[in-house]
Write an enzyme that holds these catalytic residues in place. Structure first.
Site, short mmCIF file in Angstrom:
data_model
loop_
_atom_site.label_atom_id
_atom_site.label_comp_id
_atom_site.label_asym_id
_atom_site.label_seq_id
_atom_site.Cartn_x
_atom_site.Cartn_y
_atom_site.Cartn_z
N CYS A 108 -25.04 -37.11 11.66
CA CYS A 108 -25.97 -37.12 10.52
C CYS A 108 -26.49 -38.53 10.29
CB CYS A 108 -25.26 -36.65 9.24
SG CYS A 108 -24.30 -35.15 9.44
N CYS A 162 -20.83 -39.07 8.57
CA CYS A 162 -20.78 -38.17 9.73
C CYS A 162 -21.68 -38.82 10.79
CB CYS A 162 -21.28 -36.79 9.32
SG CYS A 162 -22.26 -35.87 10.51
#
Ligand code: FAD
Length: 465
Positions: free
Chosen positions: A397, A394
């Site tokens: 992230c 992600c």
């Protein structure tokens, strides 16, 4: 203030939560102003997209990324676009390209020569292509990983918050990170390949540290609240499907291993705090604190909160150790007004941090006959954690995971390689390291504030029930 003792398993007896909360109340406004109001600290250069996960295949159907792990495309089609995990995890805002080498050389030519400014000119004015790996680094410099300089990303435009990333892909990453903790005990069954990557194959190898902490925490709870609540806590924790058991007992563990584990667990706790604090309510579409998320991930795991405070103490000590370094630092943002503001804020922060090893005393680490080998092992394992970040599926992230790993790596480098009294042999400090350190401090400082708020919310809710 007395020192947060790295040797203690749960050390809230001395530099207590209250002490650190009190310090944080004074420092947070400075830290936050630095990370949000200055260009120098709000843009971070990293290589976000160009690198493959070095440890497993994160492409196609392998569960290394979000599409296969949690939110399959079919599932995602069922939710509105803005709530889809992949949408939430996207980066936003302008993304500046790194100036190419020629452009940098031109800029450098316009700057005064190092000698003209005096011997104390900071490394930030030596432009960034001069980045070189130093054997004393605890992280892999971004350049070295890919041969490319990466992009500048606005940290302000891409806040760390709930993204929907989770499931098997995220667990695989956390598992690989915690596995790095199984060092110091030789593992004869490892083959050469494993040794060279530093990844261990033992699923329970890392858990010694967690087990000791959990056991100690349990003893503390029992002492404070009686056997009943202590046991309830133990039972509440026992339902995890996580392959590593945080509750088992164990014997030997050196202070360095404990510190390694606490840094990782504290970082994990901070990430959890941020995603719970800026959570997306998928029914109303509103962002806000999610008390259940906090209770489940943090409140019922006091050792994780303890590790968060531990990291705060560790980061503060590292930032405080930079006081002399920062008074000579040249910010070089190409805007002298900005540089003045940045320097003023940074010096105010540095001067407000308690001096000396009062908050965190690192001098008990890496002493004794095994110190050199242990330190090298520690450093290599931390470098591996920074490599694992390329496996995070992600974008947002990965950005914050990389930044925070670099921030802790910088803190460790300052703690263990910098001499407060004689800087002549200190390793160089890159701009990216400084930016990562201060932003990581901001993350943890903000987490401490959120935890206090969450506690109040939980108490208010319990009082109503
Ligand atoms: P996880 O948080 O995935 O934890 C897995 C297991 O680790 C738990 O079951 C528990 O046994 C153990 N554990 C949990 N916390 C701790 C701790 N503090 N100390 C020790 N052990 C612990 N999601 C977002 O929404 N936003 C983000 O910005 C974000 N950033 C991430 C960055 C990285 C590097 C990674 C790997 C993941 C990130 N995630 C982010 C995902 C998030 O961390 C969780 O993995 C996800 O929310 C699923 O949570 P979970 O409840 O399954 O447990």
């Amino acid at each position: 203030v007395c020192a947060f003792e790295p040797n203690a398993i749960v050390s809230d007896a001395c530099a207590s939560y209250e002490t650190l909360d009190h310090i944080n109340a004074g420092l947070h406004p400075y830290i936050n102003a630095i990370t949000t109001n200055t260009d120098f600290f709000s843009f971070y250069r990293l290589n976000l997209y160009n690198k493959k996960c070095p440890f497993w295949d994160d492409e196609g159907g392998m569960c290394g990324n979000i599409a296969c792990a949690v939110n399959t495309l079919e599932n995602e089609d069922d939710v509105p676009l803005v709530w889809r995990a992949k949408e939430l995890g996207k980066l936003e805002g302008p993304k500046a390209q790194h100036p190419d080498r020629l452009e940098q050389q031109e800029r450098e030519a316009q700057r005064p020569l190092k000698g003209q400014l005096g011997a104390d000119v900071g490394e930030s004015c030596v432009l960034e292509y001069d980045d070189e790996c130093d054997e004393r680094d605890y992280c892999i410099p971004e350049d070295e990983r890919s041969g490319s300089k990466g992009d500048y990303v606005s940290l302000v435009d891409n806040p760390e918050r709930f993204t929907g990333y989770g499931g098997a892909g995220a667990h695989q990453v956390w598992e690989a990170i915690y596995r790095e903790n199984c060092f110091a005990k030789p593992q004869p069954e490892k083959d050469n390949e494993e040794l060279s990557t530093g990844m261990s194959s033992s699923p329970f190898g890392f858990s010694n540290l967690q087990q000791a902490q959990a056991a100690q925490d349990l003893r503390n709870v029992i002492k404070e609240h009686g056997v009943q609540q202590g046991l309830e806590k133990a039972i509440a924790k026992g339902d995890s499907s996580w392959p590593f058991d945080e509750n088992l007992e164990f014997e030997d563990s050196c202070v360095e291993k404990r510190v390694f584990y606490r840094v990782i667990s504290g970082m994990h706790a901070s990430i959890s705090t941020h995603l719970c604090n800026e959570f997306l309510n998928q029914t109303t579409g509103e962002w806000g604190p999610n008390v259940d998320c906090y209770a489940q991930r943090l409140h019922h795991h006091p050792e994780r909160i303890s590790n968060l405070y531990f990291n705060y103490a560790l980061l503060l000590r590292a930032a405080g150790k930079l006081r002399a370094h920062m008074s000579n630092y040249q910010f070089c943002s190409a805007d002298p007004q900005q540089d003045l503001l940045t320097k003023g804020l940074v010096l105010s922060l540095a001067n407000a941090i308690p001096a000396g090893p009062e908050i965190f005393d690192e001098s008990t680490m890496f002493v004794g006959p095994e110190a050199v080998g242990l330190k090298e092992d520690f450093r290599n394992r931390f470098r591996n954690v920074s490599r694992v970040m390329d496996c995070v599926g992600c974008d947002k992230c990965r950005l914050w995971g990389k930044l925070q790993t670099a921030g802790y790596g910088t803190a460790l480098k300052i703690l263990f390689e910098f001499d407060e009294n004689d800087s002549s042999n200190d390793p160089p400090l890159r701009r990216t390291e400084l930016v990562a350190l201060v932003n990581t401090l901001d993350r943890v400082s903000t987490s401490l504030n959120s935890i206090r708020e969450f506690r109040k919310m939980l108490e208010a809710r319990e009082a109503r029930e």
